[in-house]
Design a protein around this motif. Structure first.
Motif, PDB file in Angstrom:
ATOM      1  N   ILE A 649       0.863  -1.446   0.018  1.00 50.65           N
ATOM      2  CA  ILE A 649      -0.102  -0.084  -0.141  1.00 50.65           C
ATOM      3  C   ILE A 649       0.685   1.375  -0.032  1.00 50.65           C
ATOM      4  CG2 ILE A 649      -0.315   0.290   2.610  1.00 50.65           C
ATOM      5  CD1 ILE A 649      -3.342   0.743   1.979  1.00 50.65           C
ATOM      6  N   ARG A 650       0.153   2.307  -0.642  1.00 49.70           N
ATOM      7  CA  ARG A 650       0.848   3.712  -0.661  1.00 49.70           C
ATOM      8  C   ARG A 650       0.428   4.314   0.713  1.00 49.70           C
ATOM      9  NH1 ARG A 650       1.481   6.988  -5.819  1.00 49.70           N
ATOM     10  NH2 ARG A 650       0.677   8.403  -4.690  1.00 49.70           N
ATOM     11  N   MET A 651       1.422   4.504   1.584  1.00 45.07           N
ATOM     12  CA  MET A 651       0.803   5.260   2.805  1.00 45.07           C
ATOM     13  C   MET A 651       0.282   6.566   2.786  1.00 45.07           C
ATOM     14  SD  MET A 651       1.033   4.303   6.052  1.00 45.07           S
ATOM     15  CE  MET A 651       0.854   4.817   7.762  1.00 45.07           C
ATOM     16  N   GLU A 652      -0.791   6.681   3.322  1.00 43.41           N
ATOM     17  CA  GLU A 652      -1.446   7.956   3.342  1.00 43.41           C
ATOM     18  C   GLU A 652      -2.115   8.548   4.720  1.00 43.41           C
ATOM     19  OE1 GLU A 652      -2.013   9.718   0.703  1.00 43.41           O
ATOM     20  OE2 GLU A 652      -2.073   8.021  -1.129  1.00 43.41           O
ATOM     21  N   LYS A 653      -2.167   9.773   4.935  1.00 41.31           N
ATOM     22  CA  LYS A 653      -2.254  10.475   6.278  1.00 41.31           C
ATOM     23  C   LYS A 653      -3.250   9.737   6.951  1.00 41.31           C
ATOM     24  CE  LYS A 653      -2.711  14.907   8.428  1.00 41.31           C
ATOM     25  NZ  LYS A 653      -3.033  16.582   8.191  1.00 41.31           N
ATOM     26  N   PHE A 654      -4.320   9.096   6.350  1.00 40.12           N
ATOM     27  CA  PHE A 654      -5.465   8.686   7.152  1.00 40.12           C
ATOM     28  C   PHE A 654      -5.260   7.549   7.604  1.00 40.12           C
ATOM     29  CE2 PHE A 654      -6.397   9.071   2.430  1.00 40.12           C
ATOM     30  CZ  PHE A 654      -6.172   7.666   2.163  1.00 40.12           C
ATOM     31  N   MET A 655      -4.109   6.733   7.087  1.00 39.69           N
ATOM     32  CA  MET A 655      -3.897   5.371   7.568  1.00 39.69           C
ATOM     33  C   MET A 655      -2.678   5.531   8.785  1.00 39.69           C
ATOM     34  SD  MET A 655      -3.018   2.399   4.831  1.00 39.69           S
ATOM     35  CE  MET A 655      -2.507   1.307   6.233  1.00 39.69           C
ATOM     36  N   SER A 664      -1.846  -9.306  12.188  1.00 42.02           N
ATOM     37  CA  SER A 664      -1.617 -10.591  11.536  1.00 42.02           C
ATOM     38  C   SER A 664      -0.674 -10.808  10.210  1.00 42.02           C
ATOM     39  CB  SER A 664      -3.012 -10.863  10.964  1.00 42.02           C
ATOM     40  OG  SER A 664      -3.506  -9.919  10.066  1.00 42.02           O
ATOM     41  N   LEU A 665      -0.095  -9.391  10.047  1.00 44.72           N
ATOM     42  CA  LEU A 665       0.606  -9.293   8.760  1.00 44.72           C
ATOM     43  C   LEU A 665       1.965 -10.108   8.853  1.00 44.72           C
ATOM     44  CD1 LEU A 665       0.331  -5.436   7.871  1.00 44.72           C
ATOM     45  CD2 LEU A 665      -0.596  -7.390   6.734  1.00 44.72           C
ATOM     46  N   ARG A 666       2.164 -10.782   7.746  1.00 47.97           N
ATOM     47  CA  ARG A 666       3.527 -11.526   7.475  1.00 47.97           C
ATOM     48  C   ARG A 666       4.344 -10.604   6.354  1.00 47.97           C
ATOM     49  NH1 ARG A 666       3.709 -17.224   8.696  1.00 47.97           N
ATOM     50  NH2 ARG A 666       4.710 -17.443   6.501  1.00 47.97           N
ATOM     51  N   THR A 667       3.564 -10.191   5.465  1.00 54.01           N
ATOM     52  CA  THR A 667       4.311  -9.360   4.475  1.00 54.01           C
ATOM     53  C   THR A 667       3.892  -7.982   4.454  1.00 54.01           C
ATOM     54  OG1 THR A 667       4.920 -11.034   3.238  1.00 54.01           O
ATOM     55  CG2 THR A 667       4.988  -9.086   2.144  1.00 54.01           C
ATOM     56  N   LEU A 668       4.711  -6.714   4.492  1.00 45.65           N
ATOM     57  CA  LEU A 668       4.214  -5.540   4.402  1.00 45.65           C
ATOM     58  C   LEU A 668       5.269  -4.832   3.435  1.00 45.65           C
ATOM     59  CD1 LEU A 668       2.547  -2.956   5.231  1.00 45.65           C
ATOM     60  CD2 LEU A 668       4.158  -2.621   7.153  1.00 45.65           C
ATOM     61  N   VAL A 669       4.423  -4.311   2.391  1.00 45.89           N
ATOM     62  CA  VAL A 669       5.081  -3.538   1.267  1.00 45.89           C
ATOM     63  C   VAL A 669       4.582  -2.089   1.467  1.00 45.89           C
ATOM     64  CG1 VAL A 669       5.711  -2.975  -1.105  1.00 45.89           C
ATOM     65  CG2 VAL A 669       5.485  -5.428   0.028  1.00 45.89           C
ATOM     66  N   ILE A 670       5.199  -1.081   2.230  1.00 46.70           N
ATOM     67  CA  ILE A 670       4.758   0.169   2.534  1.00 46.70           C
ATOM     68  C   ILE A 670       5.519   1.395   1.792  1.00 46.70           C
ATOM     69  CG2 ILE A 670       5.774   0.457   4.515  1.00 46.70           C
ATOM     70  CD1 ILE A 670       3.268   1.703   5.743  1.00 46.70           C
ATOM     71  N   ASP A 671       4.684   2.274   1.016  1.00 41.83           N
ATOM     72  CA  ASP A 671       5.579   3.304   0.336  1.00 41.83           C
ATOM     73  C   ASP A 671       5.075   4.644   0.898  1.00 41.83           C
ATOM     74  OD1 ASP A 671       6.427   5.104  -1.462  1.00 41.83           O
ATOM     75  OD2 ASP A 671       5.762   4.209  -3.218  1.00 41.83           O
ATOM     76  N   PHE A 672       6.054   5.148   1.655  1.00 43.26           N
ATOM     77  CA  PHE A 672       5.671   6.854   2.173  1.00 43.26           C
ATOM     78  C   PHE A 672       6.090   7.834   1.320  1.00 43.26           C
ATOM     79  CE2 PHE A 672       6.692   4.083   5.887  1.00 43.26           C
ATOM     80  CZ  PHE A 672       5.809   4.504   6.764  1.00 43.26           C
ATOM     81  N   ARG A 673       6.354   7.571   0.023  1.00 40.50           N
ATOM     82  CA  ARG A 673       6.801   8.755  -0.905  1.00 40.50           C
ATOM     83  C   ARG A 673       5.600   9.726  -1.301  1.00 40.50           C
ATOM     84  NH1 ARG A 673      10.369   5.040  -5.067  1.00 40.50           N
ATOM     85  NH2 ARG A 673       8.121   3.776  -4.926  1.00 40.50           N
ATOM     86  N   ALA A 674       4.417   9.151  -0.961  1.00 40.33           N
ATOM     87  CA  ALA A 674       3.343  10.194  -1.521  1.00 40.33           C
ATOM     88  C   ALA A 674       2.925  10.969  -0.204  1.00 40.33           C
ATOM     89  CB  ALA A 674       2.382   9.492  -1.945  1.00 40.33           C
TER      90      ALA A 674
END
Length: 905
Positions: A649-655, A664-674
């Motif tokens: 997911i692309r990280m947004e302020k509302f998250m 429960s997460l085993r894999t997290l792909v997180i994009d703070f660039r936006a």
């Protein structure tokens, strides 16, 4: 899922029996009538399941038996849907509400439950009838076995053997000679032949052989139904042109003009693979300027008219593929079966010759049958059984149908648990690179992976994937960290898959309205649907959906408008690729909140996406992959999804407030660039990552780091003791930060990717304790000889990419004992690395690939290259093929016992 082996016909039966067992458990004890029905059906269906699994072994079955099998399969789908309806309603009964609302809802649910009860009674009658029919057939119980399968390294040897040693040398030299004449004008050479003869293999070998003589080159595939805009965009990317602007519609003519300008005045080599018709070629050829720089184009095709048109009817420019001769066919088969091209037991030679005769020298057929034999007992009786199964027609009349017969035989010899997974490749269009882990997550969501022995489902799914590779049912793609992580499906295999899918009503595929009309006239309901558009003359034509979607379990879109999600009722897998922005500015996915059974959602397009206001109904969702999508909003209750294990997911302020609650997460792909870190409490967000203690893989993308954020990250990473893969993608960072001084982190870490970040001034000391680390890609500001020696002590390191701005002036001599299992070393710096490196006898005993930076004219040659006894390839970054440095390296390695190749770029 849990339980027995998952097959095609019985693929729905196992999860159904599992759900019936659940209904008999304590959770549903208040529904006494339902539990009684479930107990009865479980016994009836278990008996039928054994018969279904037996029938999986039979290719040709009596029409009456086939009708019974198909009837049971469809009945099982409907029965599982009925149970899902009941479970959904029983869950809704437990929801909190006021007295009046709850009473009204219960009245409504009562009516619905009566309808379900009537439907279950109908299905019970059908089950009784089906079991009565089953008893007319004497089918013994059958219990297959399964075990974890590792990727077979001989498979790569097979493809290398087919490419380089088995009958390829002569054709490669012949095509290369025709291409490399003295003609300065653009020249096109066509390679034409039947599918499975190895046209692509030959073209790739020619491309690799002469590619260094051109200053611009690309290799790309076309396929049967190309979208010209997408195809030409891909061609631009292959040439290294800037990423195309996908936010606006681009005309084919505009892209062609951009390509012509890029190729103008260059000496280019282009391979256009798998062209099916002349109109497609007539469009592609417009991108090639008619220059006098000695440029060359290679076209592969099955169609002789296309070959002639590409070469402008120049007979010299057409190379017709020939089958392998008897000797080369034998070498190819023996190498796959026994690991040696000369090692065949005497008692098998005669039957081997008979098998090869039926393969007609087709490399694909030889490899396919060889892979089948490799998984069979090495006895004359076993080999004769395979020979007899091939049929007598194949010995005299080689045709496309016979080739399909050979491939079908391999399908029939697949273990039952692999068949449904193999057929699932039918969800993808041809010529598609298919990423392994994403595919495995879809298999799991569909219940096609069994954890019979209590193994992790993803590990079992990868084992299935490896076994399909080992059996040559799919072709290995990208090899990463000594594992095949992507694949392709040969178009002849895809034809077989789609034929089988049609026969078993497993997957339905539509490219146009004619296909959709055909599906509408089918006897059975559509259960899995893959839609792809067709491009013609620059326009995209998508099929109009006019069939019932309520029964669809997996739905995949490729460049096709999204129908209303309210039309689906039992959807488990939703995958959206290549969406056209002209159709709609925002992709509306608000209705997924109604998809109670949804387990997998993947949106690969970079567009605005509207998600539902609440996620509370998605209790089974396991995969949510939307890391390219621009989310308009997301509900905080995403953190309450009990099964969510993969989030991209692309990280947004509302998250920001909920990320740390997603335990429960085993894999997290997180994009703070936006997201501007200054807009939020970034330290709190990053500290939340430390709460995700179940994480196995973490990928973080940011524009840059501030010191407090890096401190928070260091604190969080120290808590992630189960992490196996960690990747940073970021820009600037403070010179001094706490990441460089972690205390005994990551006891299980196998992969660290920090090549696209500037976080580390030096190699951190703690990396010396990563005993499980197999791959390290790291950028540092400065590397010392001590740093290199620190990494050299890692006992499991197989791949090392080290990028640094500065290296020491004194030469580092790497001695015996360092890097004991390293196979690939890349060392880049802003200086000449060759002047820094040296190798003693016994150094890096397993090194196959060495990649270093050098200079064009006066690059230093590392001392002791001759001690790298297993070196196969040397890459020089900074030199060009004709430069003095490249020539000096070739001369230095001419006496090397392994004769490694030298490539420069």
């Amino acid at each position: 899922m849990t339980g027995g082996i998952v097959t095609v016909a019985s693929g729905v039966m196992n999860p159904l029996i599992g759900k019936l067992t659940t209904l008999m458990g304590d959770e549903y004890k208040k529904f006494k009538g339902v539990r009684k029905q479930a107990s009865f059906l479980e016994k009836e269906l278990s008996a039928m399941n054994a018969a279904l699994q037996k029938l999986e072994l039979v290719d040709e079955i009596d029409p009456t038996v086939k009708d019974w099998r198909d009837h049971v399969r469809e009945m099982s789908y409907d029965m599982e849907n009925c149970i899902d309806d009941f479970m959904r309603q029983s869950r809704a009964d437990d929801a909190k509400a006021g007295f009046i609302k709850k009473t009204a809802r219960r009245i409504k649910k009562l009516r619905e439950r009566l309808r379900i009860a009537e439907r279950m009674e109908e299905l019970k009658t059908l089950a009784l009838e089906a079991n009565t029919r089953r008893q007319r057939y004497n089918i013994d119980d059958w219990r297959p076995t399964t075990s974890t399968v590792a990727f077979d390294p001989r498979v790569r040897a097979v493809y290398q053997e087919a490419d380089t040693l088995v009958g390829i040398d002569g054709p490669r030299e012949e095509v290369a000679t025709v291409l490399m004449d003295s003609r300065k004008k653009l020249k096109v050479v066509s390679i034409v032949g039947f599918g499975g003869l190895g046209k692509t293999t030959l073209a790739k070998q020619v491309y690799d052989k002469i590619g260094s003589l051109f200053n611009c080159k690309a290799f790309f595939s076309v396929s049967q139904r190309p979208d010209m805009t997408e195809l030409l965009n891909n061609f631009q990317l292959k040439l290294g042109m800037r990423d195309p602007d996908t936010s606006r519609t681009r005309k084919v003519d505009d892209i062609i003009e951009e390509l012509r300008q890029h190729l103008k005045e260059k000496r280019y080599l282009i391979v256009v693979d798998d062209v099916w018709d002349q109109p497609t070629w007539n469009t592609i050829k417009c991108a090639f300027p008619e220059d006098i720089n000695g440029s060359r184009v290679v076209v592969t095709t099955r169609v002789e008219d296309v070959a002639a048109a590409a070469c402008q009817n120049d007979g010299e420019g057409i190379y017709k593929m020939q089958p392998l001769n008897e000797q080369n066919s034998r070498m190819l088969l023996l190498n796959r079966v026994f690991g040696s091209k000369n090692d065949c037991p005497p008692q098998l030679k005669e039957v081997m010759a008979e098998i090869l005769k039926k393969c007609h020298g087709l490399p694909l057929a030889v490899i396919t049958i060889a892979s089948l034999l490799a998984n069979k007992e090495t006895s004359r009786k076993s080999w004769e059984s395979i020979r007899d199964s091939l049929g007598t027609q194949l010995a005299t009349n080689p045709t496309l149908e016979e080739m399909k017969s050979i491939l079908n035989l391999s399908y029939m010899h697949l273990p039952a648990h692999l068949r449904a997974c193999f057929l699932y490749f039918g969800m993808y269009p041809e010529d598609r690179d298919i990423e392994r882990d994403d595919l495995v997550r879809q298999w799991i969501a569909e219940g096609l992976v069994s954890n019979l022995h209590g193994h992790d489902l993803e590990d079992v799914g990868r084992s299935y994937f490896n076994e399909l590779i080992n059996r040559s049912m799919i072709q290995p793609g990208l090899i990463y960290r000594e594992e095949v992580v992507s694949c392709r499906v040969h178009d002849m295999m895809l034809d077989l898959i789609l034929s089988r899918c049609d026969e078993d009503n497993f997957i339905s595929v539509a490219y146009n309205n004619n296909d959709m009309a055909r599906l509408g006239g089918n006897k059975y309901k559509v259960r899995r649907l893959s839609l792809s558009s067709v491009a013609s003359r620059g326009a995209t034509y998508a099929p109009t959906i006019d069939i019932c979607l309520s029964q669809v379990r997996s739905f995949t879109l490729f460049l096709t408008p999204l129908p209303s999600l309210l039309l689906f009722k039992y959807l488990r897998v939703l995958r959206i690729e290549e969406y056209n922005h002209d159709w709609v500015a925002t992709l509306d996915l608000t209705a997924i909140g109604q998809l109670f059974l949804l387990r997998y959602l993947h949106v690969t397009v970079a567009c605005f996406v509207q998600l539902p206001a609440k996620f509370e109904g998605l209790v089974y969702l396991e995969t949510l992959d939307m890391h390219r999508a621009k989310l308009k909003s997301i509900s905080s209750d995403i953190a309450q999804l009990p099964q969510l294990s993969y989030l991209g997911i692309r990280m947004e302020k509302f998250m920001c407030e909920c990320i740390g609650n997603m335990k429960s997460l085993r894999t997290l792909v997180i994009d703070f660039r936006a997201l501007s870190m200054k807009e939020v409490n970034s330290v709190k967000v990053i500290m939340g990552l430390g709460e995700l203690t179940n994480l196995r893989k973490l990928t973080i993308r940011v524009i840059g780091w501030r010191k407090p954020e890096l401190g928070a990250l260091a604190s969080s990473l120290g808590k992630l003791r189960n992490l196996k893969c960690l990747e940073f993608i970021s820009g600037y960072a403070p010179k001094d930060n706490e990441l460089a001084s972690l205390s005994n982190p990551f006891p299980h870490l196998e992969e660290f990717i920090g090549i696209y970040t500037r976080v580390f001034p030096r190699v951190p000391v703690w990396m010396g304790g990563l005993n499980c680390l197999r791959m390290l890609k790291l950028r540092v500001r400065e590397a010392s000889t001590q740093d290199v020696n620190l990494l050299g002590e890692l006992p499991s390191l197989v791949v090392l990419h080290l990028l640094t701005s500065r290296i020491p002036k004194e030469r580092a001599i790497l001695g015996a004992g360092l890097f004991p299992v390293l196979k690939s070393l890349t060392l880049w710096a802003e200086e000449d690395v060759g002047a820094y490196l040296g190798f003693e006898a016994g150094a890096m005993p397993n090194l196959r690939s060495l990649n270093i930076t050098t200079s064009r004219e006066h690059g230093a040659i590392p001392v002791g290259l001759e001690h790298l006894l297993r070196l196969e390839k040397l890459y020089l970054n900074g030199a060009r093929p004709g430069d003095a440095t490249a020539s000096a390296f070739r001369d230095a390695l001419s006496a090397h016992p392994n004769r490694p190749s030298v490539d420069s770029y």
